[in-house]
Design an enzyme around this catalytic site. Structure first.
Site, PDB file in Angstrom:
ATOM      1  N   CYS B 103     -41.859  11.275 -25.489  1.00  0.00           N
ATOM      2  CA  CYS B 103     -42.134  10.786 -24.144  1.00  0.00           C
ATOM      3  C   CYS B 103     -40.886  10.015 -23.751  1.00  0.00           C
ATOM      4  O   CYS B 103     -40.696   8.885 -24.179  1.00  0.00           O
ATOM      5  CB  CYS B 103     -43.362   9.878 -24.110  1.00  0.00           C
ATOM      6  SG  CYS B 103     -43.605   9.098 -22.486  1.00  0.00           S
ATOM      7  N   CYS B 108     -46.169   8.120 -23.990  1.00  0.00           N
ATOM      8  CA  CYS B 108     -47.369   8.942 -23.868  1.00  0.00           C
ATOM      9  C   CYS B 108     -47.582   9.757 -25.146  1.00  0.00           C
ATOM     10  O   CYS B 108     -46.634  10.333 -25.681  1.00  0.00           O
ATOM     11  CB  CYS B 108     -47.252   9.878 -22.669  1.00  0.00           C
ATOM     12  SG  CYS B 108     -47.294   8.967 -21.115  1.00  0.00           S
TER      13      CYS B 108
END
Lengths: 94, 195
Positions: B103, B108
């Site tokens: 990410c 994430c």
């Protein structure tokens, strides 16, 4: 315009701090409290997840780079609490 | 930790914020404890490993997983979503392609299937470099890929999370799902290990 969190492809951050040992989810208790606080504030609708991400991403670049992961979270939480008048910065500073 | 202030000062400030918010009735301590218990109890790389083991032993499941991972993982009792609904996409390694997930913007990660992310995943070094020079980053993890293998890097976002399905190791035909799942590591599910 990209912000400081948009580091994909950027040079100069050195080697990846690889640590394949099992790590605890939180390095310190305060990190766990920050995580829980954020979840509760999101759930209460004090702010939403996009607003939270934005608050991390608009940290002053030097502060962002100097902060650990959960320090960034705490900075974002206190910014949003201050902006929404839920917990003004002056009260937290005491 | 930044060098400017010790953990103690920061911990005290977090406590003060929590206390003030409790006094004002915005949050309560028991709720925070419950949130943490739930968080620490749900996600684990063992969940992702079970998904992979099933994909190795059940071709139909593998097809469903690659087509619609959100739906497929519910067959094993898992739920991909976090605080907001997110698209889960499973990407399978083959003899020709190795997948790795990052990410670049932050962190994430499919927590329900992988547990809390390791600190290196959140580091600027990993986020910045794996998209530019994945082979040297993978080598730092001890994974050296032949030049004939193409590396695909998937950048997770607020909307989409990725799970790597590693290749099933040779010589594991006799193993059942439980034993196969035990072979799968968290790094294998991110793509920084072969399995």
């Amino acid at each position: 315009m990209s912000r400081i969190n948009d580091v994909g492809g950027m040079e100069g951050f050195g080697a990846v701090p690889v640590d394949n040992a099992e790590q605890p989810a939180f390095a310190a208790d305060w990190e766990a409290r920050v995580f829980a606080l954020n979840s509760a504030l999101l759930r209460r609708g004090v702010y939403n997840l996009d607003e939270f991400r934005d608050a991390v991403e608009r940290m002053p670049p030097a502060e962002y780079l100097d902060a650990s992961y959960y320090e960034r979270w705490f900075a974002a939480i206190t910014t949003l609490l201050d902006e929404r008048g839920v917990l003004p910065r002056a009260d937290l500073d005491g | 930790m930044s060098a400017d202030h010790g953990d103690g000062a920061l911990a005290a400030r977090v406590r003060r914020a929590e206390t003030l918010l409790e006094e004002r009735g915005v949050v309560d301590g028991a709720e925070l404890d419950a949130i943490l218990d739930r968080y620490l109890a749900t996600g684990s790389p063992a969940n992702g490993a079970r998904v992979v083991a099933r994909a190795w032993t059940d071709a139909g499941f593998r097809d469903r997983l690659l087509a619609d991972a959100n739906a497929a993982v519910t067959e094993l009792g898992f739920r991909a979503g976090g605080l907001q609904p997110t698209l889960l996409r499973a990407v399978a390694n083959t003899a020709e392609v190795h997948n790795v997930v990052v990410c670049t913007l932050c962190s994430c990660y499919p927590i329900a299937l992988l547990g809390p992310s390791p600190s290196w995943y959140k580091s600027e070094a990993y986020r910045s470099r794996v998209v530019r020079d994945p082979r040297s980053v993978l080598a730092e993890f001890g994974l050296t890929l032949p030049d004939t293998v193409r590396v695909e890097v998937w950048d997770a976002s607020a909307e989409t999370r990725y799970l790597v399905v590693p290749r099933r190791p040779d010589g594991t035909d006799h193993l059942d799902d439980d034993k196969l799942a035990a072979l799968v590591t968290r790094n294998g599910l991110i793509g920084t290990a072969a399995v």
